[in-house]
Design a protein around this motif. Structure first.
Motif, PDB file in Angstrom:
ATOM      1  N   ARG A 170      -0.131   1.837  -8.176  1.00 24.82           N
ATOM      2  CA  ARG A 170      -0.367   0.375  -7.960  1.00 24.82           C
ATOM      3  C   ARG A 170      -0.963  -0.077  -9.448  1.00 24.82           C
ATOM      4  NH1 ARG A 170      -4.891   0.259  -3.811  1.00 24.82           N
ATOM      5  NH2 ARG A 170      -4.695   2.464  -4.063  1.00 24.82           N
TER       6      ARG A 170
ATOM      7  N   SER B 159      -3.673  -3.831  -1.093  1.00 24.29           N
ATOM      8  CA  SER B 159      -2.620  -3.089  -0.349  1.00 24.29           C
ATOM      9  C   SER B 159      -3.602  -1.965   0.173  1.00 24.29           C
ATOM     10  CB  SER B 159      -1.426  -2.782  -1.154  1.00 24.29           C
ATOM     11  OG  SER B 159      -1.659  -2.300  -2.483  1.00 24.29           O
ATOM     12  N   ASN B 160      -4.469  -1.508  -0.542  1.00 26.43           N
ATOM     13  CA  ASN B 160      -5.279  -0.442   0.214  1.00 26.43           C
ATOM     14  C   ASN B 160      -6.553  -0.605  -0.141  1.00 26.43           C
ATOM     15  OD1 ASN B 160      -5.987   1.908   0.952  1.00 26.43           O
ATOM     16  ND2 ASN B 160      -4.883   3.298  -0.362  1.00 26.43           N
ATOM     17  N   ASN B 177      -2.203  -8.807  -5.672  1.00 23.33           N
ATOM     18  CA  ASN B 177      -1.397  -9.634  -4.667  1.00 23.33           C
ATOM     19  C   ASN B 177      -2.341 -10.903  -4.020  1.00 23.33           C
ATOM     20  OD1 ASN B 177       1.127  -8.108  -5.070  1.00 23.33           O
ATOM     21  ND2 ASN B 177       0.191  -6.596  -3.599  1.00 23.33           N
ATOM     22  N   ARG B 184      -1.026  -8.102   6.376  1.00 21.36           N
ATOM     23  CA  ARG B 184      -1.481  -7.007   5.818  1.00 21.36           C
ATOM     24  C   ARG B 184      -1.499  -5.847   6.814  1.00 21.36           C
ATOM     25  NH1 ARG B 184      -0.791  -9.841   1.779  1.00 21.36           N
ATOM     26  NH2 ARG B 184      -2.225 -10.079   0.014  1.00 21.36           N
TER      27      ARG B 184
END
Lengths: 249, 249
Positions: A170, B159-160, B177, B184
């Protein structure tokens, strides 16, 4: 501002600063400008104040767009001199350029229809910023508006503001210490001090000064622009600029 | 909301959900509650609406604090039944519990002094959220207020969403993002869908619906609390909650 010596008067900085696209090309080098210009609205026959005017691109734009007069100020005497030199003779009588420090600037009361500032307030510590908001409020006529841009708090917060690649692949913006307001020392153009404050502090400061919030934009590049220019990917991961419009009722 | 089946009606989720501190202990398990309570202000003899009431902790608090009546709704019939069961007999006539989906809920006009919602709207896609804001505006009396909390966009974006350690030792919140609004999928409690939107979208949505912004807090733990509880360090690196108060003039 609030640098030991006026930052823009340091020869090394000044020369590097003048090579930036937004200094070379004015609005055309500033991707957030169309959004900011729309926030400003019509300025025909209006009294305008430009705080941290730099080379005076926005001040000249204002009088070219019909502003009656513009008071423009910057802490750097070199910058103000350059702004004067760049002003066409026919416009010179309508722009008052002044060297001033926003940390203790005192403004005329009920004078302006528009107060404007581009990418300046993140160089002021909180106490100066709060004081200045009250000055700006007082300086506006009723119905007047205050439009400004700053580096977004997500951008000013990290101890090292550039994308990082994690072990899992990422690419991320390494946000940390968002709650810790205050000084940030960066390597930009050989070393610039700026001040991080949260979005909360920006908005509460404006409301406490008496303003009503009218527009709020976290400026980021459009998806299609990043597809065409993949090197801009950071501009989708986090906002670089915060643009705000408020009104004095 | 906007899950395939009402999330809270899935037995695995419901049982896990009930073990959370804020479900077990109500306000005492919600560190942002004192700030939110202050935003709400006096509610004596007022008509209140609680959207996404869950186990009804806030609705019961409202009538205990003198609210005239509360309309409380949740998408989960199991949750609503539990909320009813937890309501003391003397309060039951003053709380109307209702099963409803915020994606298409229609509200009474000019009825409420206060509309309230805790940690619910990030389960709604943008089109539902925008529609609901207009319903809420219409449902408030003039001078009425709307106070809500959501997961902060900095929190919903990655994303995490957990702290990461960089090679140079920095612990950072891996923001990415932020510009990409929408779904999500998280691993929280076995899998929960939520919707990321920017602070811009929250504030513009409120202003477009007609509201005036009155308070805005990015909730983070105090420095002294994190010094006492070092495991809370993430709560200084990024805000988890966004609390907003707006008014219908």
């Amino acid at each position: 501002m609030a640098q030991e010596t006026p930052l823009y008067d340091r020869p090394d900085f000044f020369d590097a600063y003048l090579t930036l696209p937004r200094q070379q090309k004015g609005h055309d080098g500033a991707p957030e400008w169309p959004t900011l210009r729309e926030m400003i609205g019509a300025i025909n026959n209006q009294e305008v104040l430009d705080l941290g005017c730099g080379l005076g691109w926005y001040s000249r734009h204002a009088v070219e767009s019909g502003a009656s007069t513009v008071d423009a100020s910057d802490i750097s005497s070199k910058m103000i001199q350059r702004a004067k030199d760049m002003t066409p003779e026919g416009l010179q009588s309508r722009i008052n350029y002044d060297v001033s420090d926003l940390n203790d600037l005192v403004l005329k009361t009920s004078t302006y229809d528009l107060v404007y500032s581009s990418l300046t307030f993140h160089y002021l510590p909180n106490e100066s910023f709060t004081r200045l908001l009250k000055e700006i409020y007082t300086s506006l006529k009723p119905g007047g508006r205050f439009v400004f841009s700053v580096e977004h708090p997500i951008y000013t917060s990290p101890s090292n503001p550039s994308l990082e690649k994690l072990a899992d692949g990422r690419e991320v913006w390494p946000l940390n210490n968002y709650a810790e307001e205050g000084l940030r020392e960066t390597n930009w153009l050989g070393g610039v001090k700026k001040y991080h404050r949260t979005v909360t502090t920006y908005l509460k400061g404006l409301m406490d000064a008496g303003f009503v919030i009218r527009d709020f934009v976290e400026w980021m590049a459009k998806r299609e622009d990043v597809e065409k220019n993949p090197q801009w990917i950071a501009e989708r991961h986090r906002p670089m600029f915060l643009l705000v419009k408020v009104e004095k009722l």
